[in-house]
Design an enzyme around this catalytic site. Structure first.
Site, PDB file in Angstrom:
ATOM      1  N   HIS A 159       0.831  -1.218   0.000  1.00  0.00           N
ATOM      2  CA  HIS A 159       0.000   0.000   0.000  1.00  0.00           C
ATOM      3  C   HIS A 159       0.861   1.262   0.000  1.00  0.00           C
ATOM      4  CE1 HIS A 159      -3.435  -2.630   1.164  1.00  0.00           C
ATOM      5  NE2 HIS A 159      -2.485  -3.245   1.859  1.00  0.00           N
ATOM      6  N   SER A 286      15.428  20.433 -16.045  1.00  0.00           N
ATOM      7  CA  SER A 286      14.272  21.286 -16.323  1.00  0.00           C
ATOM      8  C   SER A 286      14.759  22.535 -17.024  1.00  0.00           C
ATOM      9  CB  SER A 286      13.575  21.649 -15.014  1.00  0.00           C
ATOM     10  OG  SER A 286      12.802  22.818 -15.182  1.00  0.00           O
ATOM     11  N   LYS A 292      16.571  20.826 -10.896  1.00  0.00           N
ATOM     12  CA  LYS A 292      15.877  19.572 -11.171  1.00  0.00           C
ATOM     13  C   LYS A 292      16.751  18.528 -11.876  1.00  0.00           C
ATOM     14  CE  LYS A 292      12.051  18.546 -10.739  1.00  0.00           C
ATOM     15  NZ  LYS A 292      10.880  18.988 -11.481  1.00  0.00           N
ATOM     16  N   GLU A 299      10.306   7.365 -16.416  1.00  0.00           N
ATOM     17  CA  GLU A 299       8.966   7.844 -16.778  1.00  0.00           C
ATOM     18  C   GLU A 299       8.587   7.369 -18.183  1.00  0.00           C
ATOM     19  OE1 GLU A 299       8.262  12.077 -14.955  1.00  0.00           O
ATOM     20  OE2 GLU A 299      10.354  11.866 -15.494  1.00  0.00           O
TER      21      GLU A 299
END
Ligand code: ARG
Length: 466
Positions: A159, A286, A292, A299
């Site tokens: 979970h 970024s 970043k 992804e």
């Protein structure tokens, strides 16, 4: 608008296809990657025709020489593909016939229907073996991350809540189990592909005395004992697209696994977890926020899995409700297959590349796994060992957790008197339960994360992936 009659099937036509129809119906722009398999198939087919005496050995040799020359041209990028000739089969056959007049006999006892089925079966055998190799390579890289971090413990999650401590190797071995199933699946699909369609003709075979077994042997459609394997029903042979779906399924499921692995890495690389640092070479920055470092390879693994599932769905929908046997719809079977092949291969390579550059933040892992609450279940087992029924033990430990929370202390910092009050089964040795090494080493059974089992699994994987 209409073009002159199409050379390979134009006999009964008074007008050629409209320009728009040519654009709409051509497949050579994507099926030309089948050329090596198409040529291999044509060589075997013409060898068979010579073997049974339908063509002479001289004609066969001329055809073979011509096909070899065309393949060399294609490989050198010098072959001119013509969309007016529809597909890879007709492009090659036409070019061949222009150079080698004997090639007018090549298509004897053959249809593009059994030809394309053969090309694709050869393609699947090749593609599955290549993907299996790429997945194996990804597995090896994951294994080496496990080897470099043999002593590192992390919380395992259910979970997405911290559950119980495990060696990170145990977590990584779970990935190996998933990927090893994928690898086996690709090899199974390759086995399913191992049946020769040639001889099925367009739908009902041929009246000519061909030797299907000969062709099958020539093309390597044989069992482990070298016996030829030929498809058993000519109609099914040209209508069947199960392999396409099986292949796309194997790719889609691999993609789902890649996506789950990638999601773990994304979480682990976040400041919130900070278990790992991903390689700069597989991340991007970024354009706005200078600090970043984004886990783009992971992804994209997640994103590509959607595409792989889409390809499977395209194929299932394409075949559903299609009357037997061949219908031109089936030409649309190739783009999703090729896309799945290309993207699944890239995904496997990117998994390998990403894992190869992963470093673990041992301090963060140690801090995360230190929470004694992760061993609450072990505390219940402690009571069970004293004869307390598990349900009662579970309830008592729940109360211990509640009291610790109320007092604002860690589980193992509770005074013994408090614990004793909750359940008489607790003795002064109750805190020994929170020794992480002890807790792990008690997990001895097969498949458990104890050190002895992890060691065994290391040996197993090293052998399996050698
Ligand atoms: N390009 C076709 C395909 O991929 C080859 C088979 C064509 N057969 C036919 N009867 N038109 O499906």
């Amino acid at each position: 608008m209409a073009k002159s009659s199409q050379a390979t099937w134009g006999g009964r036509f008074s007008a050629g296809p409209a320009e728009l129809m040519l654009t709409f119906s051509e497949s050579v722009s994507f099926d030309r990657r089948l050329a090596p398999f198409d040529i291999q198939g044509s060589k075997a087919h013409s060898a068979m025709l010579a073997h049974v005496g339908i063509i002479s050995t001289k004609e066969r040799d001329a055809i073979h020489r011509g096909l070899d020359a065309i393949l060399a041209e294609i490989e050198a990028g010098k072959f001119t593909w013509d969309t007016k000739l529809e597909d890879v089969h007709m492009n090659i056959e036409q070019a061949l016939t222009q150079r080698v007049p004997e090639a007018a006999k090549l298509h004897t006892a053959r249809s593009r229907n059994d030809q394309v089925a053969t090309d694709m079966r050869l393609f699947f055998k090749h593609a599955c073996r290549l993907l299996a190799e790429k997945v194996l390579n990804a597995e090896r890289t994951i294994l080496s991350v496990a080897e470099d971090n043999q002593d590192v413990l992390v919380p395992g999650y259910t979970h997405l809540q911290r559950a119980q401590p495990v060696f990170v190797a145990h977590h990584l071995f779970a990935y190996l189990e998933m990927l090893e199933r994928d690898r086996a699946r690709f090899l199974e699909v390759a086995e399913h592909a191992n049946w020769c369609p040639l001889g099925a003709g367009a739908i009902a075979g041929t009246t000519l005395p061909i030797d299907r077994e000969f062709t099958a042997k020539e093309l390597g459609f044989v069992d482990t004992k070298g016996r030829p394997q030929v498809t058993q029903n000519s109609m099914d042979t040209v209508a069947d697209r199960d392999l396409f779906i099986e292949f796309a399924h194997a790719c889609a499921l691999f993609g789902v696994h890649a996506s789950r692995i990638a999601e773990d890495l994304i979480l682990w690389a976040s400041a919130e977890f900070n278990f790992i640092d991903l390689p700069d070479t597989f991340c991007t920055g970024s354009s706005l926020m200078p600090q970043k470092k984004n886990p783009d390879s992971c992804e994209l693994l997640r994103g590509k899995s959607a595409r792989l599932q889409g390809n499977l769905h395209t194929l299932l929908t394409l075949v559903k409700g299609l009357p037997l046997t061949y219908n031109r719809d089936l030409q649309e079977d190739k783009p999703p297959v090729f896309d799945s092949f290309d993207q699944a291969g890239l995904c496997a390579d990117v998994i390998a590349g990403t894992f190869a550059g992963i470093t673990m933040d041992r301090a963060s892992c140690a801090a995360a796994v230190k929470d004694p609450a992760l061993l609450a279940t072990d505390l219940a087992d402690y009571l069970v060992n004293k004869g307390v029924p598990f349900r009662e033990a579970h309830h008592a430990v729940g109360a211990v957790v509640r009291v610790a929370e109320k007092m604002g202390v860690r589980l193992n910092e509770l005074p013994f008197e408090e614990v004793k009050r909750i359940h008489a089964g607790f003795g002064p040795d109750w805190v020994d339960v929170f020794d992480l090494n002890r807790a792990l080493s008690m997990r001895k059974g097969t498949g458990m994360p104890g050190p002895a089992q992890v060691k065994k699994q290391f040996e197993r994987w090293k052998k399996l992936l050698a």
